[in-house]
Scaffold this motif. Structure first.
Motif, PDB file in Angstrom:
ATOM      1  N   VAL A  25      32.136  27.609  39.509  1.00 13.65           N
ATOM      2  CA  VAL A  25      32.377  27.151  40.881  1.00 13.65           C
ATOM      3  C   VAL A  25      33.875  27.207  41.192  1.00 13.65           C
ATOM      4  O   VAL A  25      34.294  27.692  42.252  1.00 13.65           O
ATOM      5  N   GLN A  26      34.683  26.741  40.238  1.00 15.12           N
ATOM      6  CA  GLN A  26      36.138  26.769  40.442  1.00 15.12           C
ATOM      7  C   GLN A  26      36.608  28.208  40.661  1.00 15.12           C
ATOM      8  O   GLN A  26      37.408  28.488  41.560  1.00 15.12           O
ATOM      9  N   LEU A  27      36.087  29.142  39.840  1.00 21.03           N
ATOM     10  CA  LEU A  27      36.491  30.551  39.955  1.00 21.03           C
ATOM     11  C   LEU A  27      36.159  31.107  41.334  1.00 21.03           C
ATOM     12  O   LEU A  27      36.979  31.787  41.954  1.00 21.03           O
ATOM     13  N   ILE A  28      34.952  30.802  41.832  1.00 24.62           N
ATOM     14  CA  ILE A  28      34.550  31.420  43.089  1.00 24.62           C
ATOM     15  C   ILE A  28      35.268  30.769  44.267  1.00 24.62           C
ATOM     16  O   ILE A  28      35.619  31.449  45.236  1.00 24.62           O
ATOM     17  N   VAL A  29      35.540  29.451  44.188  1.00 20.59           N
ATOM     18  CA  VAL A  29      36.252  28.805  45.303  1.00 20.59           C
ATOM     19  C   VAL A  29      37.663  29.376  45.417  1.00 20.59           C
ATOM     20  O   VAL A  29      38.084  29.854  46.476  1.00 20.59           O
ATOM     21  N   VAL A  30      38.391  29.372  44.303  1.00 21.43           N
ATOM     22  CA  VAL A  30      39.756  29.909  44.317  1.00 21.43           C
ATOM     23  C   VAL A  30      39.728  31.395  44.684  1.00 21.43           C
ATOM     24  O   VAL A  30      40.505  31.870  45.523  1.00 21.43           O
ATOM     25  N   GLY A  31      38.803  32.136  44.050  1.00 16.62           N
ATOM     26  CA  GLY A  31      38.729  33.579  44.293  1.00 16.62           C
ATOM     27  C   GLY A  31      38.425  33.886  45.745  1.00 16.62           C
ATOM     28  O   GLY A  31      39.047  34.771  46.340  1.00 16.62           O
ATOM     29  N   ALA A  32      37.477  33.149  46.356  1.00 19.56           N
ATOM     30  CA  ALA A  32      37.075  33.445  47.733  1.00 19.56           C
ATOM     31  C   ALA A  32      38.193  33.120  48.707  1.00 19.56           C
ATOM     32  O   ALA A  32      38.534  33.921  49.575  1.00 19.56           O
ATOM     33  N   VAL A  33      38.812  31.927  48.550  1.00 24.07           N
ATOM     34  CA  VAL A  33      39.846  31.516  49.515  1.00 24.07           C
ATOM     35  C   VAL A  33      41.034  32.478  49.476  1.00 24.07           C
ATOM     36  O   VAL A  33      41.437  33.056  50.488  1.00 24.07           O
ATOM     37  N   GLN A 154      29.642  39.953  50.024  1.00 28.05           N
ATOM     38  CA  GLN A 154      30.634  40.404  49.044  1.00 28.05           C
ATOM     39  C   GLN A 154      31.103  39.239  48.181  1.00 28.05           C
ATOM     40  O   GLN A 154      31.290  39.381  46.976  1.00 28.05           O
ATOM     41  N   ILE A 155      31.266  38.065  48.801  1.00 31.93           N
ATOM     42  CA  ILE A 155      31.711  36.892  48.034  1.00 31.93           C
ATOM     43  C   ILE A 155      30.643  36.506  47.004  1.00 31.93           C
ATOM     44  O   ILE A 155      30.958  36.184  45.854  1.00 31.93           O
ATOM     45  N   VAL A 156      29.367  36.591  47.410  1.00 28.78           N
ATOM     46  CA  VAL A 156      28.291  36.280  46.457  1.00 28.78           C
ATOM     47  C   VAL A 156      28.293  37.299  45.313  1.00 28.78           C
ATOM     48  O   VAL A 156      28.148  36.939  44.137  1.00 28.78           O
ATOM     49  N   ILE A 157      28.529  38.575  45.662  1.00 28.91           N
ATOM     50  CA  ILE A 157      28.576  39.611  44.622  1.00 28.91           C
ATOM     51  C   ILE A 157      29.699  39.324  43.630  1.00 28.91           C
ATOM     52  O   ILE A 157      29.526  39.429  42.414  1.00 28.91           O
ATOM     53  N   VAL A 158      30.851  38.908  44.159  1.00 33.09           N
ATOM     54  CA  VAL A 158      31.980  38.605  43.273  1.00 33.09           C
ATOM     55  C   VAL A 158      31.658  37.409  42.387  1.00 33.09           C
ATOM     56  O   VAL A 158      31.998  37.385  41.203  1.00 33.09           O
ATOM     57  N   MET A 159      30.958  36.414  42.946  1.00 36.37           N
ATOM     58  CA  MET A 159      30.586  35.272  42.110  1.00 36.37           C
ATOM     59  C   MET A 159      29.674  35.719  40.959  1.00 36.37           C
ATOM     60  O   MET A 159      29.866  35.315  39.820  1.00 36.37           O
ATOM     61  N   LEU A 160      28.697  36.558  41.270  1.00 38.90           N
ATOM     62  CA  LEU A 160      27.800  37.022  40.208  1.00 38.90           C
ATOM     63  C   LEU A 160      28.562  37.903  39.216  1.00 38.90           C
ATOM     64  O   LEU A 160      28.344  37.837  38.011  1.00 38.90           O
ATOM     65  N   GLY A 161      29.500  38.705  39.757  1.00 40.22           N
ATOM     66  CA  GLY A 161      30.320  39.551  38.886  1.00 40.22           C
ATOM     67  C   GLY A 161      31.232  38.742  37.993  1.00 40.22           C
ATOM     68  O   GLY A 161      31.680  39.222  36.954  1.00 40.22           O
ATOM     69  N   SER A 162      31.503  37.494  38.384  1.00 31.33           N
ATOM     70  CA  SER A 162      32.396  36.665  37.575  1.00 31.33           C
ATOM     71  C   SER A 162      31.801  36.390  36.203  1.00 31.33           C
ATOM     72  O   SER A 162      32.487  35.905  35.316  1.00 31.33           O
ATOM     73  N   SER A 163      30.516  36.722  36.012  1.00 33.11           N
ATOM     74  CA  SER A 163      29.913  36.468  34.697  1.00 33.11           C
ATOM     75  C   SER A 163      30.631  37.229  33.592  1.00 33.11           C
ATOM     76  O   SER A 163      30.584  36.817  32.442  1.00 33.11           O
ATOM     77  N   VAL A 164      31.325  38.332  33.927  1.00 37.32           N
ATOM     78  CA  VAL A 164      31.983  39.081  32.855  1.00 37.32           C
ATOM     79  C   VAL A 164      33.244  38.399  32.338  1.00 37.32           C
ATOM     80  O   VAL A 164      33.768  38.817  31.304  1.00 37.32           O
ATOM     81  N   VAL A 165      33.741  37.357  33.013  1.00 38.44           N
ATOM     82  CA  VAL A 165      34.947  36.715  32.490  1.00 38.44           C
ATOM     83  C   VAL A 165      34.682  36.042  31.144  1.00 38.44           C
ATOM     84  O   VAL A 165      35.616  35.705  30.424  1.00 38.44           O
ATOM     85  N   SER A 166      33.404  35.880  30.790  1.00 34.67           N
ATOM     86  CA  SER A 166      33.104  35.343  29.457  1.00 34.67           C
ATOM     87  C   SER A 166      33.645  36.263  28.366  1.00 34.67           C
ATOM     88  O   SER A 166      33.851  35.844  27.229  1.00 34.67           O
TER      89      SER A 166
END
Lengths: 223, 263
Positions: A25-33, A154-166
């Motif tokens: 959640v933190q990643l997507i909030v910061v990333g989206a804004v 696009q923001i939702v896609i980026v959130m799902l794509g954030s799974s690779v940060v693992s």
């Protein structure tokens, strides 16, 4: 089906899952804004800005949109330290997502700006507004309103794509799922749970974005 | 007894002889090796630096050097038989090889079916860090950041003993762990001596050196049960090679580190 489901591990690993959700959640909030802010600037530069700036931004956009997100992430996390730029995995993940979303949202927002009727610019100019004032007060909001659904996707896609940060040991939801799976060997159940959490997060994110849209754009778009 | 019975009995007897024959030949592996002038050794071909295929298509590695060392001490030729980790013990049990030198660890289940010589190669997990990193025991890692490959043995073991203030960064695979170490994202890594040797082979600016052990499971040479002559002879060769420094030379060549004193 003979598979015996076992969700007994859930209680033990709940804190790990919650920690993962918090990071995602933190990643997507910061990333989206910051990503959308960067996208608005880049879209202005490409559509209305000076030519030299448009060329630089164009190179950045093409570079990011034509390379894999994972490679961009590795470049920032494992590559940049060779140049003396060291950052922890969360900063690297945030930065990679901002840069990535910035490039994609630039093109989406630019489409919105370029779809603005010529008369709108002329109206701004006839009211003695500077080009920037016209952009800020006349063009930007309707442009964003036009492309808001595409931007939300696009923001939702980026959130799902954030799974690779693992992959760089950032402890997001996917990391939590992989971590639990490597301890309890219950791959099926672990990934069912993480899939459902991702699904819930996506639905929630779409609702939040739709609500945000209604807040920023109170009036219906003139057709 | 009619004729059909006679033939059947004859066949059964012949079959019995065939089945018993290899057992008889196995009576003393050492003397049959000496008579054959060849020792057949099962070696890995997909597990560097213990055994892999070089650019010239010839097998190379710690285990191959060990097999050749034993053959030369016995004064016989080494016949290298490539095996996988799954079939190395069946190869021995079906008498296709005399010795298994294939980074074989010792455990209770294996000890039921085959015999082991003394240890010939170090194999362990530990904390590795650059030489100037001060850590001698796990408590010294408090406040530090250590990288590890998620789900590996060293991850599970380190998680159990880690002090609360130690940050463990878990990477997807060994490459991630190595990259994190070399790019300075973590100060130390928990990994196997084999992985550390693979890093050292690339000669990086940050050299992983062993700080302390997490889990030790050295490699042993496997051979069939009830072969005291062969067992004694191979043990003798290993002990002599340790004393003369020949084994240490092999360790330096393939693992880039001296043999541990307690091996």
């Amino acid at each position: 089906m003979t598979y015996q489901f076992n969700f007994g591990w859930l209680a033990e690993y709940l804190p790990v899952l919650l920690g993962g959700i918090r990071v995602t959640v933190q990643l997507i909030v910061v990333g989206a804004v910051f990503g959308v802010a960067l996208g608005i600037f880049c879209a202005w530069a490409r559509a209305l800005g000076p030519k030299w700036l448009g060329a630089i931004v164009g190179a950045y956009v093409e570079m990011i949109r034509n390379t894999p997100f994972l490679i961009q992430l590795f470049f920032i996390f494992f590559g940049l330290p060779s140049l003396g730029v060291q950052m922890d995995e969360l900063t690297a993940a945030n930065l990679a997502m901002i840069i990535n979303l910035g490039a994609y949202s630039c093109e989406i927002i630019r489409a919105g700006i370029q779809a603005t009727a010529k008369g709108q610019f002329e109206a701004g100019a006839s009211l003695a507004m500077s080009p920037f004032q016209t952009f800020r007060h006349v063009v930007l909001l309707p442009a964003l309103q036009r492309i808001w659904p595409a931007l939300s996707s696009q923001i939702v896609i980026v959130m799902l794509g954030s799974s690779v940060v693992s992959q760089i040991a950032a402890e997001d939801l996917t990391f939590a799922a992989n971590f639990i799976q490597s301890r309890n060997f219950r791959a099926f159940e672990t990934y069912i749970v993480s899939t459902l959490i991702y699904l819930a997060l996506s639905i929630l994110l779409r609702q939040v974005l739709a609500w945000t849209g209604r807040m920023i754009f109170p009036r219906r778009l003139a057709r | 007894m009619n004729r059909r019975h006679f033939i059947l009995t004859g066949c059964a007897a012949a079959l019995g002889v065939l089945l018993v024959q290899p057992q008889a030949a196995m009576a003393d592996a050492l003397s049959s090796i000496m008579a054959r002038k060849t020792i057949r050794v099962a070696v890995p071909q997909d597990f560097p630096p213990f055994g892999s295929v070089g650019t010239d298509m010839a097998p190379r590695g710690y285990d191959i050097d060990m097999a050749n060392l034993i053959a030369s001490k016995l004064g016989v030729k080494a016949e290298l038989v490539p095996v996988t980790s799954a079939n190395r013990i069946p190869y021995l049990q079906t008498n296709k090889v005399d010795l298994v030198i294939s980074s074989l660890g010792k455990n209770a289940e294996r000890e039921k079916v085959i015999d082991f010589t003394t240890a010939y190669a170090p194999f362990f997990n530990g904390i590795f860090a650059p030489p100037d990193f001060p850590a001698k025991k796990v408590e010294d890692l408090a406040g530090k950041t250590v990288g590890v490959t998620r789900g590996a043995v060293e991850d599970l073991e380190l998680t159990k003993i880690a002090p609360a203030s130690l940050t463990i960064k878990r990477y997807e695979d060994n490459n991630g762990t190595i990259s994190a170490f070399l790019s300075g994202q973590v100060q130390a890594i928990a990994t196997g001596n084999v992985v550390a040797a693979a890093i050292l082979e690339k000669n990086p600016p940050k050299k992983p050196t062993l700080k302390f052990l997490i889990k030790d499971s050295p490699c042993f040479i496997g051979l069939n049960k009830n072969e005291p002559a062969l067992l004694g002879k191979v043990d003798e060769i290993i002990a002599a090679a340790k004393k003369s420094g020949e084994l240490n030379a092999i360790a330096m060549k393939w693992l880039k580190a001296d043999l541990p004193a307690d091996l």
